[in-house]
Write a protein that holds these residues in place. Sequence first.
Motif, short mmCIF file in Angstrom:
data_model
loop_
_atom_site.label_atom_id
_atom_site.label_comp_id
_atom_site.label_asym_id
_atom_site.label_seq_id
_atom_site.Cartn_x
_atom_site.Cartn_y
_atom_site.Cartn_z
N ILE A 151 -10.78 4.22 -0.87
CA ILE A 151 -12.00 3.40 -0.76
C ILE A 151 -13.12 4.18 -0.08
CG2 ILE A 151 -12.97 1.37 0.41
CD1 ILE A 151 -10.22 0.05 -0.10
N GLU A 152 -12.79 4.95 0.94
CA GLU A 152 -13.80 5.71 1.67
C GLU A 152 -14.05 7.11 1.09
OE1 GLU A 152 -12.48 5.54 5.74
OE2 GLU A 152 -13.20 3.48 6.00
N GLY A 153 -13.46 7.38 -0.07
CA GLY A 153 -13.77 8.62 -0.77
C GLY A 153 -12.87 9.80 -0.48
N ILE A 175 2.68 5.80 3.03
CA ILE A 175 2.04 4.66 2.38
C ILE A 175 1.50 3.72 3.46
CG2 ILE A 175 4.26 3.51 2.04
CD1 ILE A 175 3.02 2.18 -0.46
N HIS A 176 2.32 3.39 4.47
CA HIS A 176 1.83 2.70 5.67
C HIS A 176 1.37 3.80 6.64
CE1 HIS A 176 4.53 -1.02 4.82
NE2 HIS A 176 3.34 -1.16 4.29
N ALA A 177 0.07 3.83 6.89
CA ALA A 177 -0.50 5.02 7.53
C ALA A 177 -0.16 5.15 9.01
CB ALA A 177 -2.01 5.04 7.34
N ASN A 178 0.33 4.10 9.64
CA ASN A 178 0.81 4.25 11.01
C ASN A 178 2.30 4.56 11.04
OD1 ASN A 178 1.65 1.74 10.17
ND2 ASN A 178 1.13 0.67 12.08
N GLU A 179 2.86 4.90 9.89
CA GLU A 179 4.24 5.35 9.75
C GLU A 179 4.21 6.72 9.06
OE1 GLU A 179 5.64 0.71 8.86
OE2 GLU A 179 6.25 2.33 7.49
N ASN A 210 -2.46 7.01 1.41
CA ASN A 210 -3.31 6.12 2.21
C ASN A 210 -4.11 6.95 3.22
OD1 ASN A 210 -4.51 3.98 3.52
ND2 ASN A 210 -2.60 3.10 4.30
N PRO A 211 -5.00 7.84 2.75
CA PRO A 211 -5.70 8.71 3.69
C PRO A 211 -6.67 7.97 4.61
CG PRO A 211 -6.55 9.01 1.45
CD PRO A 211 -5.33 8.15 1.35
N ASN A 221 -5.03 0.01 4.19
CA ASN A 221 -6.12 0.85 3.71
C ASN A 221 -7.44 0.31 4.28
OD1 ASN A 221 -6.74 -1.42 2.14
ND2 ASN A 221 -6.91 -0.27 0.23
N ALA A 222 -8.56 0.87 3.83
CA ALA A 222 -9.85 0.46 4.39
C ALA A 222 -10.26 -0.95 3.97
CB ALA A 222 -10.93 1.47 3.99
N ASP A 223 -9.58 -1.53 3.00
CA ASP A 223 -9.80 -2.94 2.61
C ASP A 223 -8.91 -3.89 3.39
OD1 ASP A 223 -11.86 -2.91 0.83
OD2 ASP A 223 -10.62 -2.95 -0.98
N ASP A 224 -8.15 -3.34 4.35
CA ASP A 224 -7.24 -4.15 5.15
C ASP A 224 -6.05 -4.65 4.33
OD1 ASP A 224 -6.82 -4.69 7.79
OD2 ASP A 224 -7.86 -6.62 7.81
N VAL A 225 -5.70 -3.92 3.25
CA VAL A 225 -4.60 -4.31 2.38
C VAL A 225 -3.37 -3.48 2.71
CG1 VAL A 225 -3.79 -4.32 -0.02
CG2 VAL A 225 -6.13 -5.04 0.51
N ASP A 226 -2.22 -4.14 2.76
CA ASP A 226 -0.93 -3.46 2.87
C ASP A 226 -0.59 -2.93 1.48
OD1 ASP A 226 1.75 -2.75 2.96
OD2 ASP A 226 2.36 -4.48 4.16
N LEU A 227 -0.71 -1.62 1.28
CA LEU A 227 -0.50 -1.05 -0.04
C LEU A 227 0.93 -1.22 -0.54
CD1 LEU A 227 -2.59 2.26 0.26
CD2 LEU A 227 -3.26 0.08 -0.80
N ASN A 228 1.87 -1.41 0.37
CA ASN A 228 3.25 -1.64 -0.06
C ASN A 228 3.53 -3.11 -0.36
OD1 ASN A 228 5.67 -0.28 -0.76
ND2 ASN A 228 6.67 -1.12 1.07
#
Length: 362
Positions: A151-153, A175-179, A210-211, A221-228
């Motif tokens: 989202i942020e490019g 995928i979960h960026a704090n993991e 999930n950069p 992610n930057a949309d506050d979505v859990d990508l998993n």
Amino acid sequence: MSRLCQIGRSTHEPPTGVAGGGAAPRVRAHGVSTRPDLDVRPAHGATEPPLVDETAVVLRSSTLVLGIVASIAVAGCAAAGSGDPPSASLDASPTTTGPAATIPSTTDAPAAPAGSSSTTTSSTTSTTLAPATVAAELDLTADRLVLGTSIEGRPIVAERVGAPGGRRILVIGVIHANEDAGVAVVDRLREIATPDVPSGVELWLVESMNPDGEAAQDRHNADDVDLNRNFPYRWGPIGAPGDSQYAGTGPASEPETRAIVEFVSRLRPDLALWYHQDANLVIPGTGRDGDVRARYAELTGLPLAECCGGGGVYTGIAATWARAEAVAPDGIAFIVELPGGDLTPAQVEDHATAVLTVAGEL
């Protein structure tokens, strides 16, 4: 609706309501009511033509012309399929060309209201989603691919190690960026596999999908979505923005998810691994899938155990989607739950070696 189509509507037909309001009424394709022709006749017993009422003639001519125009208008509107394009069922971002991916989506449950902490799932049906947003056509013979952007490019990158044509092994570090302990495993795989990838293995490494979350050290992610919870297989609405497991506005609603869906669907890996933390286990499976999971657990010293009972709602999971829809025939996909915190150098080595050993034994 065009002005011509408006003329073509019967004066006896009320506007058609549209569910939801706000949309222009559609023109129906049935017949058009017109005024009857004016009847100008000779007077009874007259031997000469009567004087013609000029006003009546003009009015008759005008009516005939309007009737013809109206008939043409109705025929044109009907042929155009009522003139209104159907609305999109999914909020898809701009995409590259390519075959559409068929994914399940919910049709019978609304998203949870804002601020709600409750979780909701629903049944699924097949819906067509346009191809994922990618930076360029995916050339699977390349050494490095930009799969898309966040989202942020920020780029989402895949790297190939090993000659094309071998058994395809995909490893996704985050995928979960704090993991993010999986990054160290991917880095080590890059180091040791580049000079010495097992024969017949085509190793693909995605350090992070999930950069943006990594930059913020946030699960989402930057949309506050859990990508998993955002992958299309058995996706269901969960929570709202701000909730830990918020699943997004729809299946594969996020650009990061779509980039991975597009890539994995084309790659068709024989084995796909996603790293998570911090349950410190591998969930058991059955058949060949179960044998590979057990072998990975044996090589790394992780317990083979069930995970996370009662800890969440597990719809839209990346590995489950890959196993159901994207891996090669008889392919395998599963999650490796690493321990919490940073891995020791010995743990990193164990996991990198386990990937290559399992890949070589497939």
